[in-house]
Design a protein around this motif. Structure first.
Motif, PDB file in Angstrom:
ATOM      1  N   ASP A 174      14.453  -2.486 -70.621  1.00 27.26           N
ATOM      2  CA  ASP A 174      14.410  -2.784 -72.053  1.00 27.26           C
ATOM      3  C   ASP A 174      14.210  -1.523 -72.883  1.00 27.26           C
ATOM      4  O   ASP A 174      14.750  -1.404 -73.989  1.00 27.26           O
ATOM      5  CB  ASP A 174      13.301  -3.802 -72.349  1.00 27.26           C
ATOM      6  CG  ASP A 174      11.931  -3.297 -71.910  1.00 27.26           C
ATOM      7  OD1 ASP A 174      11.866  -2.538 -70.928  1.00 27.26           O
ATOM      8  OD2 ASP A 174      10.924  -3.671 -72.548  1.00 27.26           O
ATOM      9  N   ARG A 194      17.145   1.091 -75.568  1.00 30.35           N
ATOM     10  CA  ARG A 194      16.886   1.676 -76.884  1.00 30.35           C
ATOM     11  C   ARG A 194      17.352   3.132 -76.939  1.00 30.35           C
ATOM     12  O   ARG A 194      17.971   3.566 -77.913  1.00 30.35           O
ATOM     13  CB  ARG A 194      15.396   1.601 -77.223  1.00 30.35           C
ATOM     14  CG  ARG A 194      14.845   0.180 -77.342  1.00 30.35           C
ATOM     15  CD  ARG A 194      13.466   0.220 -77.971  1.00 30.35           C
ATOM     16  NE  ARG A 194      12.825  -1.100 -77.995  1.00 30.35           N
ATOM     17  CZ  ARG A 194      11.791  -1.397 -78.756  1.00 30.35           C
ATOM     18  NH1 ARG A 194      11.262  -0.462 -79.553  1.00 30.35           N
ATOM     19  NH2 ARG A 194      11.255  -2.605 -78.740  1.00 30.35           N
ATOM     20  N   VAL A 224      21.214   3.300 -76.910  1.00 32.23           N
ATOM     21  CA  VAL A 224      21.759   2.963 -78.229  1.00 32.23           C
ATOM     22  C   VAL A 224      21.649   4.161 -79.175  1.00 32.23           C
ATOM     23  O   VAL A 224      22.585   4.471 -79.923  1.00 32.23           O
ATOM     24  CB  VAL A 224      21.019   1.736 -78.818  1.00 32.23           C
ATOM     25  CG1 VAL A 224      21.374   1.546 -80.292  1.00 32.23           C
ATOM     26  CG2 VAL A 224      21.368   0.476 -78.033  1.00 32.23           C
ATOM     27  N   LEU A 232      17.131   5.984 -87.436  1.00 30.26           N
ATOM     28  CA  LEU A 232      17.330   5.087 -86.300  1.00 30.26           C
ATOM     29  C   LEU A 232      16.293   5.360 -85.213  1.00 30.26           C
ATOM     30  O   LEU A 232      15.784   4.424 -84.578  1.00 30.26           O
ATOM     31  CB  LEU A 232      18.742   5.252 -85.741  1.00 30.26           C
ATOM     32  CG  LEU A 232      19.098   4.332 -84.564  1.00 30.26           C
ATOM     33  CD1 LEU A 232      19.000   2.862 -84.974  1.00 30.26           C
ATOM     34  CD2 LEU A 232      20.500   4.640 -84.030  1.00 30.26           C
ATOM     35  N   LEU A 249      13.860   2.458 -83.750  1.00 24.80           N
ATOM     36  CA  LEU A 249      13.901   2.096 -82.334  1.00 24.80           C
ATOM     37  C   LEU A 249      12.592   2.407 -81.610  1.00 24.80           C
ATOM     38  O   LEU A 249      12.314   1.833 -80.555  1.00 24.80           O
ATOM     39  CB  LEU A 249      15.058   2.829 -81.636  1.00 24.80           C
ATOM     40  CG  LEU A 249      16.474   2.390 -82.021  1.00 24.80           C
ATOM     41  CD1 LEU A 249      17.509   3.273 -81.344  1.00 24.80           C
ATOM     42  CD2 LEU A 249      16.711   0.933 -81.641  1.00 24.80           C
ATOM     43  N   SER A 258      23.768  -7.103 -75.441  1.00 29.57           N
ATOM     44  CA  SER A 258      22.507  -6.361 -75.499  1.00 29.57           C
ATOM     45  C   SER A 258      22.559  -5.269 -76.563  1.00 29.57           C
ATOM     46  O   SER A 258      21.550  -4.966 -77.206  1.00 29.57           O
ATOM     47  CB  SER A 258      22.182  -5.755 -74.132  1.00 29.57           C
ATOM     48  OG  SER A 258      23.170  -4.818 -73.733  1.00 29.57           O
ATOM     49  N   TYR A 259      23.727  -4.679 -76.772  1.00 28.02           N
ATOM     50  CA  TYR A 259      23.882  -3.668 -77.824  1.00 28.02           C
ATOM     51  C   TYR A 259      23.831  -4.316 -79.200  1.00 28.02           C
ATOM     52  O   TYR A 259      23.285  -3.748 -80.155  1.00 28.02           O
ATOM     53  CB  TYR A 259      25.208  -2.934 -77.628  1.00 28.02           C
ATOM     54  CG  TYR A 259      25.390  -1.692 -78.479  1.00 28.02           C
ATOM     55  CD1 TYR A 259      25.032  -0.439 -77.999  1.00 28.02           C
ATOM     56  CD2 TYR A 259      25.935  -1.773 -79.759  1.00 28.02           C
ATOM     57  CE1 TYR A 259      25.216   0.710 -78.760  1.00 28.02           C
ATOM     58  CE2 TYR A 259      26.123  -0.635 -80.530  1.00 28.02           C
ATOM     59  CZ  TYR A 259      25.753   0.601 -80.027  1.00 28.02           C
ATOM     60  OH  TYR A 259      25.928   1.726 -80.792  1.00 28.02           O
ATOM     61  N   LYS A 272      22.083  -6.663 -80.217  1.00 24.80           N
ATOM     62  CA  LYS A 272      20.714  -6.968 -80.632  1.00 24.80           C
ATOM     63  C   LYS A 272      20.158  -5.894 -81.580  1.00 24.80           C
ATOM     64  O   LYS A 272      19.242  -6.165 -82.358  1.00 24.80           O
ATOM     65  CB  LYS A 272      19.807  -7.081 -79.411  1.00 24.80           C
ATOM     66  CG  LYS A 272      20.121  -8.281 -78.516  1.00 24.80           C
ATOM     67  CD  LYS A 272      19.210  -8.302 -77.301  1.00 24.80           C
ATOM     68  CE  LYS A 272      19.548  -9.470 -76.384  1.00 24.80           C
ATOM     69  NZ  LYS A 272      18.696  -9.459 -75.156  1.00 24.80           N
ATOM     70  N   TYR A 273      20.710  -4.701 -81.486  1.00 26.62           N
ATOM     71  CA  TYR A 273      20.225  -3.601 -82.325  1.00 26.62           C
ATOM     72  C   TYR A 273      21.145  -3.358 -83.525  1.00 26.62           C
ATOM     73  O   TYR A 273      21.052  -2.323 -84.182  1.00 26.62           O
ATOM     74  CB  TYR A 273      20.132  -2.314 -81.482  1.00 26.62           C
ATOM     75  CG  TYR A 273      19.204  -2.442 -80.305  1.00 26.62           C
ATOM     76  CD1 TYR A 273      17.834  -2.280 -80.450  1.00 26.62           C
ATOM     77  CD2 TYR A 273      19.693  -2.749 -79.034  1.00 26.62           C
ATOM     78  CE1 TYR A 273      16.977  -2.411 -79.365  1.00 26.62           C
ATOM     79  CE2 TYR A 273      18.845  -2.877 -77.945  1.00 26.62           C
ATOM     80  CZ  TYR A 273      17.492  -2.717 -78.126  1.00 26.62           C
ATOM     81  OH  TYR A 273      16.641  -2.850 -77.049  1.00 26.62           O
ATOM     82  N   SER A 274      22.034  -4.308 -83.795  1.00 29.27           N
ATOM     83  CA  SER A 274      23.005  -4.126 -84.879  1.00 29.27           C
ATOM     84  C   SER A 274      22.337  -3.976 -86.239  1.00 29.27           C
ATOM     85  O   SER A 274      22.826  -3.247 -87.106  1.00 29.27           O
ATOM     86  CB  SER A 274      23.989  -5.299 -84.907  1.00 29.27           C
ATOM     87  OG  SER A 274      23.303  -6.532 -85.073  1.00 29.27           O
ATOM     88  N   TYR A 299      19.357  -2.548 -86.918  1.00 27.02           N
ATOM     89  CA  TYR A 299      18.888  -1.169 -87.005  1.00 27.02           C
ATOM     90  C   TYR A 299      20.051  -0.210 -87.237  1.00 27.02           C
ATOM     91  O   TYR A 299      19.955   0.728 -88.050  1.00 27.02           O
ATOM     92  CB  TYR A 299      18.156  -0.770 -85.713  1.00 27.02           C
ATOM     93  CG  TYR A 299      16.834  -1.451 -85.488  1.00 27.02           C
ATOM     94  CD1 TYR A 299      16.087  -1.962 -86.545  1.00 27.02           C
ATOM     95  CD2 TYR A 299      16.308  -1.584 -84.210  1.00 27.02           C
ATOM     96  CE1 TYR A 299      14.867  -2.583 -86.345  1.00 27.02           C
ATOM     97  CE2 TYR A 299      15.075  -2.201 -83.989  1.00 27.02           C
ATOM     98  CZ  TYR A 299      14.364  -2.701 -85.063  1.00 27.02           C
ATOM     99  OH  TYR A 299      13.159  -3.301 -84.857  1.00 27.02           O
TER     100      TYR A 299
END
Length: 409
Positions: free
Chosen positions: A141, A145, A148, A196, A200, A383-384, A386-388, A390
């Motif tokens: 997990d 981060r 990304v 970012l 993160l 999974s990527y 999920k950070y859209s 940010y």
């Protein structure tokens, strides 16, 4: 037939999204749909298209694909050799202190990826950065981060340099911007990376204890490492001074590596390192680029310049950055330049930033994202995504920063 082809292209991209659901490797599905649409394109060509025109369109797309394939193969072989010889471990030992916080590592990762991609291409920078991160044995997990951040940072790093991003070079060659103006983009691009990094790093309160390993690197491997960085520098210099394609310089550098290792250690099976690279990555690239090429042939990208007829240029530029996460930013930028749209210098700078960084918003939107997805098993489209949030905030911060520095002109 055009409607059928568009549906098949859409299914090709959907197959990437649902990989975790259907459990079919994305390299297989994208290659299937990518080759299928071109087969159907030849069976039922658009009205008035000759066989010669169809072959010319296919050859143009295959040339782009082959250049990227060969470049990626050369870069991955270099990295595979350096990693197997412990040189990547040596870089980790030198760059990262024995003890540091996870937040400090986040900021250091963003800075290193940003700076390294300014000197190297996005693919090479991504490969090296991910190789370093994988050596740290981070939990899945937390690793996501950092990966990304790497994808976003390497795309942002080359935005201000004509050698760092093809779209930046295209806009420069069209006489829309000048080099001193482009250099101003470095500040807002790094501001986006820093923002970012901070987002993160939320929730990362642990301490990273790096177990320093004694890595013995012989003289020959140091020569190869030096040759790798010399290849990167000569790729940039050769392209600027003589217009030499980057793929040609990297293939020449790879051939030099083979020769150097042959004379230093005749028993070293250097060609084995080519077999160690992930060919599913190359097949995935092939499938994706075939799908994107079909979109270009169907004229989909030609519709986007009309957006400037219904929206203010700055707003349209912002949207183009979002669109570049779905479509290849090179033909997208070419479509905008060929449309003859008129914009001021600050507006062209915002477009340069948008198409350069916007591809980071989706993992399939840039070469860096595709490479990362193939190298890190846990990194998928979902999974990527999920950070859209940010990523969108960081992209917007950089876009606002470009408006700020443009006011200084």
């Amino acid at each position: 037939m055009s409607a059928v082809l568009l549906c098949l292209v859409a299914l090709g991209f959907v197959s990437i999204v649902v990989e975790d659901v259907v459990h079919i490797d994305k390299a297989k599905t994208t290659l299937f749909f990518g080759s299928l649409v071109w087969v159907l394109y030849f069976i039922s060509p658009p009205a008035g298209e000759t066989r010669e025109a169809l072959m010319l369109a296919l050859d143009d797309n295959l040339l782009d694909i082959a250049s990227l394939w060969l470049f990626l193969m050369a870069a991955m072989t270099f990295v595979a050799y350096l990693s197997s010889k412990g040189i990547i471990d040596g870089i980790v030992n030198r760059l990262i202190p024995e003890r540091m916080s996870e937040r400090q590592l986040m900021l250091l990762t963003g800075l290193f990826a940003f700076c390294f991609s300014s000197m190297a291409d996005n693919i090479t920078a991504t490969l090296v950065c991910i190789a370093i991160l994988l050596n740290l044995n981070l939990p899945t997990d937390k690793l996501l981060r950092y990966v990304v951040l790497v994808v976003f940072s390497v795309n942002a790093g080359g935005t201000a340099l004509i050698t760092g991003d093809v779209t930046t070079l295209m806009i420069f060659l069209a006489d829309k911007v000048e080099i001193p103006h482009l250099l101003l983009l470095s500040l807002p691009a790094f501001l986006a990376v820093a923002s970012l990094s901070l987002m993160l790093s939320r929730g990362l309160d642990g301490q990273l204890v790096l177990e320093k390993k004694e890595v013995h690197i012989n003289g020959g491997d140091k020569v190869v490492a030096g040759l790798f960085f010399a290849t990167i520098l000569s790729t940039i210099g050769g392209n600027i001074l003589f217009g030499i394609p980057p793929v040609l310089m990297f293939l020449f550098g790879l051939s030099l590596m083979f020769m150097v290792v042959q004379f230093l250690n005749r028993d070293e099976p250097t060609l084995e390192y080519i077999r160690k690279i992930e060919f599913d990555t190359l097949l995935f690239f092939l499938g994706v680029l075939l799908l994107v090429g079909m979109l270009k042939e169907l004229g989909v990208l030609a519709y986007f310049p009309h957006l400037y007829d219904v929206m203010p240029p700055l707003a349209a530029n912002y949207v183009m950055g979002l669109v570049s996460s779905l479509f290849d930013n090179v033909p997208l930028t070419a479509a905008l330049l060929n449309s003859g749209i008129e914009m001021t210098l600050p507006q062209w700078l915002t477009l340069t930033y948008a198409v350069g960084v916007g591809g980071s918003l989706l993992v399939i939107g840039s070469a860096a994202g595709v490479v990362a997805m193939s190298k890190v098993e846990s990194l998928t489209f979902g999974s990527y995504l999920k950070y859209s949030g940010y990523l969108l905030v960081a992209y917007s911060v950089g876009f606002a920063g470009v408006l700020g520095v443009s006011a200084l002109l």
